[in-house]
Design a protein around this motif. Sequence first.
Motif, PDB file in Angstrom:
ATOM      1  N   GLU A  59     -67.223  17.650 -11.392  1.00  0.00           N
ATOM      2  CA  GLU A  59     -67.930  18.413 -12.467  1.00  0.00           C
ATOM      3  C   GLU A  59     -67.527  18.488 -13.833  1.00  0.00           C
ATOM      4  OE1 GLU A  59     -69.595  22.798 -12.388  1.00  0.00           O
ATOM      5  OE2 GLU A  59     -68.397  22.217 -10.811  1.00  0.00           O
ATOM      6  N   PHE A  60     -65.990  18.494 -13.811  1.00  0.00           N
ATOM      7  CA  PHE A  60     -65.619  18.755 -15.181  1.00  0.00           C
ATOM      8  C   PHE A  60     -65.797  17.337 -16.058  1.00  0.00           C
ATOM      9  CE2 PHE A  60     -61.329  18.223 -17.705  1.00  0.00           C
ATOM     10  CZ  PHE A  60     -61.580  19.388 -18.545  1.00  0.00           C
ATOM     11  N   MET A  61     -65.475  16.030 -15.378  1.00  0.00           N
ATOM     12  CA  MET A  61     -65.639  15.093 -16.197  1.00  0.00           C
ATOM     13  C   MET A  61     -67.092  14.628 -16.533  1.00  0.00           C
ATOM     14  SD  MET A  61     -62.512  14.074 -16.359  1.00  0.00           S
ATOM     15  CE  MET A  61     -62.681  12.552 -16.971  1.00  0.00           C
ATOM     16  N   ALA A  62     -67.856  15.155 -15.697  1.00  0.00           N
ATOM     17  CA  ALA A  62     -69.334  15.080 -16.390  1.00  0.00           C
ATOM     18  C   ALA A  62     -69.556  16.007 -17.658  1.00  0.00           C
ATOM     19  CB  ALA A  62     -70.275  15.570 -15.084  1.00  0.00           C
ATOM     20  N   GLN A  63     -68.800  17.005 -17.582  1.00  0.00           N
ATOM     21  CA  GLN A  63     -69.132  17.852 -18.899  1.00  0.00           C
ATOM     22  C   GLN A  63     -68.473  17.349 -19.812  1.00  0.00           C
ATOM     23  OE1 GLN A  63     -67.014  21.367 -17.430  1.00  0.00           O
ATOM     24  NE2 GLN A  63     -68.480  22.176 -16.184  1.00  0.00           N
ATOM     25  N   LEU A  64     -67.644  16.265 -19.709  1.00  0.00           N
ATOM     26  CA  LEU A  64     -66.980  15.437 -21.043  1.00  0.00           C
ATOM     27  C   LEU A  64     -67.991  14.279 -21.534  1.00  0.00           C
ATOM     28  CD1 LEU A  64     -63.114  15.536 -20.165  1.00  0.00           C
ATOM     29  CD2 LEU A  64     -64.455  16.887 -21.555  1.00  0.00           C
ATOM     30  N   GLU A  65     -68.809  14.164 -20.717  1.00  0.00           N
ATOM     31  CA  GLU A  65     -69.723  12.957 -20.982  1.00  0.00           C
ATOM     32  C   GLU A  65     -70.645  13.224 -22.498  1.00  0.00           C
ATOM     33  OE1 GLU A  65     -70.495  10.015 -19.956  1.00  0.00           O
ATOM     34  OE2 GLU A  65     -68.856  10.334 -18.356  1.00  0.00           O
ATOM     35  N   GLY A  66     -70.522  12.459 -23.413  1.00  0.00           N
ATOM     36  CA  GLY A  66     -71.080  12.721 -24.759  1.00  0.00           C
ATOM     37  C   GLY A  66     -69.906  13.322 -25.717  1.00  0.00           C
ATOM     38  N   ILE A  67     -68.734  13.570 -25.176  1.00  0.00           N
ATOM     39  CA  ILE A  67     -67.732  13.832 -26.113  1.00  0.00           C
ATOM     40  C   ILE A  67     -66.979  12.520 -26.491  1.00  0.00           C
ATOM     41  CG2 ILE A  67     -65.630  15.235 -26.392  1.00  0.00           C
ATOM     42  CD1 ILE A  67     -68.049  17.005 -26.128  1.00  0.00           C
ATOM     43  N   GLU A  68     -67.034  12.441 -27.724  1.00  0.00           N
ATOM     44  CA  GLU A  68     -66.767  10.927 -28.078  1.00  0.00           C
ATOM     45  C   GLU A  68     -65.089  10.828 -28.115  1.00  0.00           C
ATOM     46  OE1 GLU A  68     -68.356   9.675 -31.736  1.00  0.00           O
ATOM     47  OE2 GLU A  68     -70.406   9.783 -31.205  1.00  0.00           O
ATOM     48  N   LYS A  69     -64.518  11.753 -28.585  1.00  0.00           N
ATOM     49  CA  LYS A  69     -63.081  11.706 -28.735  1.00  0.00           C
ATOM     50  C   LYS A  69     -62.268  12.917 -28.332  1.00  0.00           C
ATOM     51  CE  LYS A  69     -62.121  12.797 -33.398  1.00  0.00           C
ATOM     52  NZ  LYS A  69     -61.204  12.377 -34.673  1.00  0.00           N
ATOM     53  N   ILE A  70     -61.153  12.854 -28.011  1.00  0.00           N
ATOM     54  CA  ILE A  70     -60.281  14.301 -27.571  1.00  0.00           C
ATOM     55  C   ILE A  70     -58.941  13.752 -28.256  1.00  0.00           C
ATOM     56  CG2 ILE A  70     -59.100  15.472 -25.977  1.00  0.00           C
ATOM     57  CD1 ILE A  70     -61.565  15.713 -24.410  1.00  0.00           C
ATOM     58  N   ASP A  71     -58.419  14.334 -29.219  1.00  0.00           N
ATOM     59  CA  ASP A  71     -57.219  13.840 -29.883  1.00  0.00           C
ATOM     60  C   ASP A  71     -56.061  14.467 -29.068  1.00  0.00           C
ATOM     61  OD1 ASP A  71     -58.277  12.604 -32.396  1.00  0.00           O
ATOM     62  OD2 ASP A  71     -59.303  14.323 -32.272  1.00  0.00           O
ATOM     63  N   TYR A  72     -56.339  15.811 -28.581  1.00  0.00           N
ATOM     64  CA  TYR A  72     -55.159  16.493 -28.176  1.00  0.00           C
ATOM     65  C   TYR A  72     -55.526  17.186 -26.745  1.00  0.00           C
ATOM     66  CZ  TYR A  72     -53.508  16.301 -32.901  1.00  0.00           C
ATOM     67  OH  TYR A  72     -53.182  15.796 -34.215  1.00  0.00           O
ATOM     68  N   ILE A  73     -54.607  17.162 -25.724  1.00  0.00           N
ATOM     69  CA  ILE A  73     -54.984  17.963 -24.420  1.00  0.00           C
ATOM     70  C   ILE A  73     -53.790  18.903 -24.309  1.00  0.00           C
ATOM     71  CG2 ILE A  73     -55.030  17.857 -21.898  1.00  0.00           C
ATOM     72  CD1 ILE A  73     -55.758  14.653 -22.277  1.00  0.00           C
ATOM     73  N   ILE A  74     -54.008  20.193 -24.345  1.00  0.00           N
ATOM     74  CA  ILE A  74     -52.883  21.158 -24.379  1.00  0.00           C
ATOM     75  C   ILE A  74     -52.678  21.667 -22.743  1.00  0.00           C
ATOM     76  CG2 ILE A  74     -52.472  23.621 -25.253  1.00  0.00           C
ATOM     77  CD1 ILE A  74     -54.507  22.438 -27.611  1.00  0.00           C
ATOM     78  N   SER A  75     -51.741  21.518 -22.468  1.00  0.00           N
ATOM     79  CA  SER A  75     -51.253  21.843 -21.211  1.00  0.00           C
ATOM     80  C   SER A  75     -50.547  23.431 -20.968  1.00  0.00           C
ATOM     81  CB  SER A  75     -50.489  20.973 -20.216  1.00  0.00           C
ATOM     82  OG  SER A  75     -50.201  21.383 -18.821  1.00  0.00           O
ATOM     83  N   SER A  76     -51.411  24.319 -20.815  1.00  0.00           N
ATOM     84  CA  SER A  76     -50.706  25.550 -20.690  1.00  0.00           C
ATOM     85  C   SER A  76     -49.876  25.799 -19.524  1.00  0.00           C
ATOM     86  CB  SER A  76     -51.874  26.807 -20.773  1.00  0.00           C
ATOM     87  OG  SER A  76     -52.751  26.721 -21.657  1.00  0.00           O
ATOM     88  N   HIS A  77     -50.047  25.183 -18.797  1.00  0.00           N
ATOM     89  CA  HIS A  77     -49.253  25.587 -17.376  1.00  0.00           C
ATOM     90  C   HIS A  77     -49.318  24.346 -16.313  1.00  0.00           C
ATOM     91  CE1 HIS A  77     -48.253  27.396 -13.792  1.00  0.00           C
ATOM     92  NE2 HIS A  77     -49.161  28.012 -13.380  1.00  0.00           N
ATOM     93  N   ALA A  78     -48.331  23.918 -15.791  1.00  0.00           N
ATOM     94  CA  ALA A  78     -48.279  22.684 -15.147  1.00  0.00           C
ATOM     95  C   ALA A  78     -48.731  22.710 -13.586  1.00  0.00           C
ATOM     96  CB  ALA A  78     -46.718  22.267 -14.965  1.00  0.00           C
ATOM     97  N   GLU A  79     -48.965  23.944 -13.320  1.00  0.00           N
ATOM     98  CA  GLU A  79     -49.615  24.091 -11.823  1.00  0.00           C
ATOM     99  C   GLU A  79     -50.802  23.373 -11.955  1.00  0.00           C
ATOM    100  OE1 GLU A  79     -49.745  27.471  -8.296  1.00  0.00           O
ATOM    101  OE2 GLU A  79     -49.843  28.128 -10.477  1.00  0.00           O
ATOM    102  N   GLN A  80     -51.155  22.469 -10.636  1.00  0.00           N
ATOM    103  CA  GLN A  80     -52.130  21.447 -10.701  1.00  0.00           C
ATOM    104  C   GLN A  80     -53.759  22.200 -10.885  1.00  0.00           C
ATOM    105  OE1 GLN A  80     -49.640  21.532  -8.607  1.00  0.00           O
ATOM    106  NE2 GLN A  80     -48.859  19.624  -7.905  1.00  0.00           N
ATOM    107  N   ASP A  81     -53.676  23.474 -10.407  1.00  0.00           N
ATOM    108  CA  ASP A  81     -55.149  24.012 -10.634  1.00  0.00           C
ATOM    109  C   ASP A  81     -55.604  24.247 -12.306  1.00  0.00           C
ATOM    110  OD1 ASP A  81     -53.159  26.117 -10.738  1.00  0.00           O
ATOM    111  OD2 ASP A  81     -54.377  27.613 -10.756  1.00  0.00           O
ATOM    112  N   HIS A  82     -54.541  23.990 -13.033  1.00  0.00           N
ATOM    113  CA  HIS A  82     -54.894  23.761 -14.255  1.00  0.00           C
ATOM    114  C   HIS A  82     -54.729  22.442 -15.142  1.00  0.00           C
ATOM    115  CE1 HIS A  82     -55.328  28.248 -14.532  1.00  0.00           C
ATOM    116  NE2 HIS A  82     -54.136  28.181 -13.939  1.00  0.00           N
ATOM    117  N   SER A  83     -53.820  21.933 -14.247  1.00  0.00           N
ATOM    118  CA  SER A  83     -53.258  20.410 -14.847  1.00  0.00           C
ATOM    119  C   SER A  83     -53.472  19.181 -13.967  1.00  0.00           C
ATOM    120  CB  SER A  83     -51.599  20.549 -15.181  1.00  0.00           C
ATOM    121  OG  SER A  83     -51.149  20.448 -13.868  1.00  0.00           O
ATOM    122  N   GLY A  84     -54.291  19.457 -13.012  1.00  0.00           N
ATOM    123  CA  GLY A  84     -54.563  18.375 -11.963  1.00  0.00           C
ATOM    124  C   GLY A  84     -55.404  17.320 -12.507  1.00  0.00           C
ATOM    125  N   THR A  85     -56.096  17.442 -13.501  1.00  0.00           N
ATOM    126  CA  THR A  85     -57.243  16.535 -13.932  1.00  0.00           C
ATOM    127  C   THR A  85     -56.661  15.968 -15.062  1.00  0.00           C
ATOM    128  OG1 THR A  85     -58.907  17.893 -12.594  1.00  0.00           O
ATOM    129  CG2 THR A  85     -59.602  16.055 -14.142  1.00  0.00           C
TER     130      THR A  85
END
Length: 392
Positions: A59-85
Amino acid sequence: MKARKIKEGIYWMGSVDWDSRLFDALVPLPDGTSYNAYLIEGSEKTALIDTVDPPMAQEFMAQLEGIEKIDYIISSHAEQDHSGTIMQVLAKYPKAKLISTPKAKGLLMDHLNIPEDFFISIADGETLSLGNKTLKFIYTPWVHWPETMVTYLEEDKILFSCDFFGSHIASSELFVTDKGRVYEAAKRYFAEIMMPFRNIIKKNLEKLAPYEIEMIAPGHGQIFPEPAFILDAYDEWTLGAPRNTVVIPYVSMHESTRLMVEHLVAALVDKGVRVEQFNLAVTDIGKLAMALVDAATIVVGTPTILAGPHPYAAYAAFLANALRPNTKFLSVVGSYGWGGKTVETLAGMIPNLKVEIVPPVLCKGKPTQEVFKALDDLAVAIAEKHKEQGFK
């Protein structure tokens, strides 16, 4: 869910998990939960704050369809429910850089095998320009892991707080509307996850105090358009004194302990003390954790089994020791068949609790009038201690 606009250039992404009833194979989820990520499109650069739990990746990756670029991914917390994808996002945007604290970098490499080349480690208070939007990174350690941080969007005065100020709620509403429901869910979340780190959280709240925050966007639950609501609640839970409340987790095998607990509850109420009673054989452990946030006194009710406390009572003691509530007094009531070391065993299980032990009341077999008199005396002793401390 599709991506949802919060403000100009700022979008909620993620997944609402309506069906889950257990988190980390431990924490009850009576209202489900959500996994929140946020996309920020500046005039020059685009940043994604956090991702989602791997089962929600499609579902999350489908939401990114049409987003041409992401320059930065910010990881607030390493636990997998936030970082797992994160690795899936990096596969889609291989030129993106992964921003984290140095401690998070190590954890993300260990847990997710993310190559070191993707990382940019940032310092506490460092800023990142997206053009017309500026992100400031603020270390908030032990909320609730050692590497956690929050991100403050300076121009829009939004705090992206990840687990800090979170709540497990599944809802179609993006913003908090039912404050009563959210208060209870946020308190449960605090009790189960944040309470062991109360003293460090106090310092993190002080660290955030100088910032003008007009909105808090957490990693779980709904967005707070009125931040004072949750900030005031955290002040109460971390800074406030215990209340004039006794929490009684108990289990009874042959009714004797139950009779003792019921008598004690009536005696405490008669002395003007609030009581929260939990039958450990059937209780929601999350409800017990919530009650511990305010408890001035804990009284464990247990029969003796194999010369020690019933396993459910031992679990309650273990839970209280792990959660470290600001409780001041502890006692034990219960029945035994021939003897044992119930009190000594339970007392040895709570080294983290800085409590005064109020003399326990134990009886052999069914409680007698003498035992009921001892329970009345215990209620008087607890009520007087609460009054001396000024608990309300």
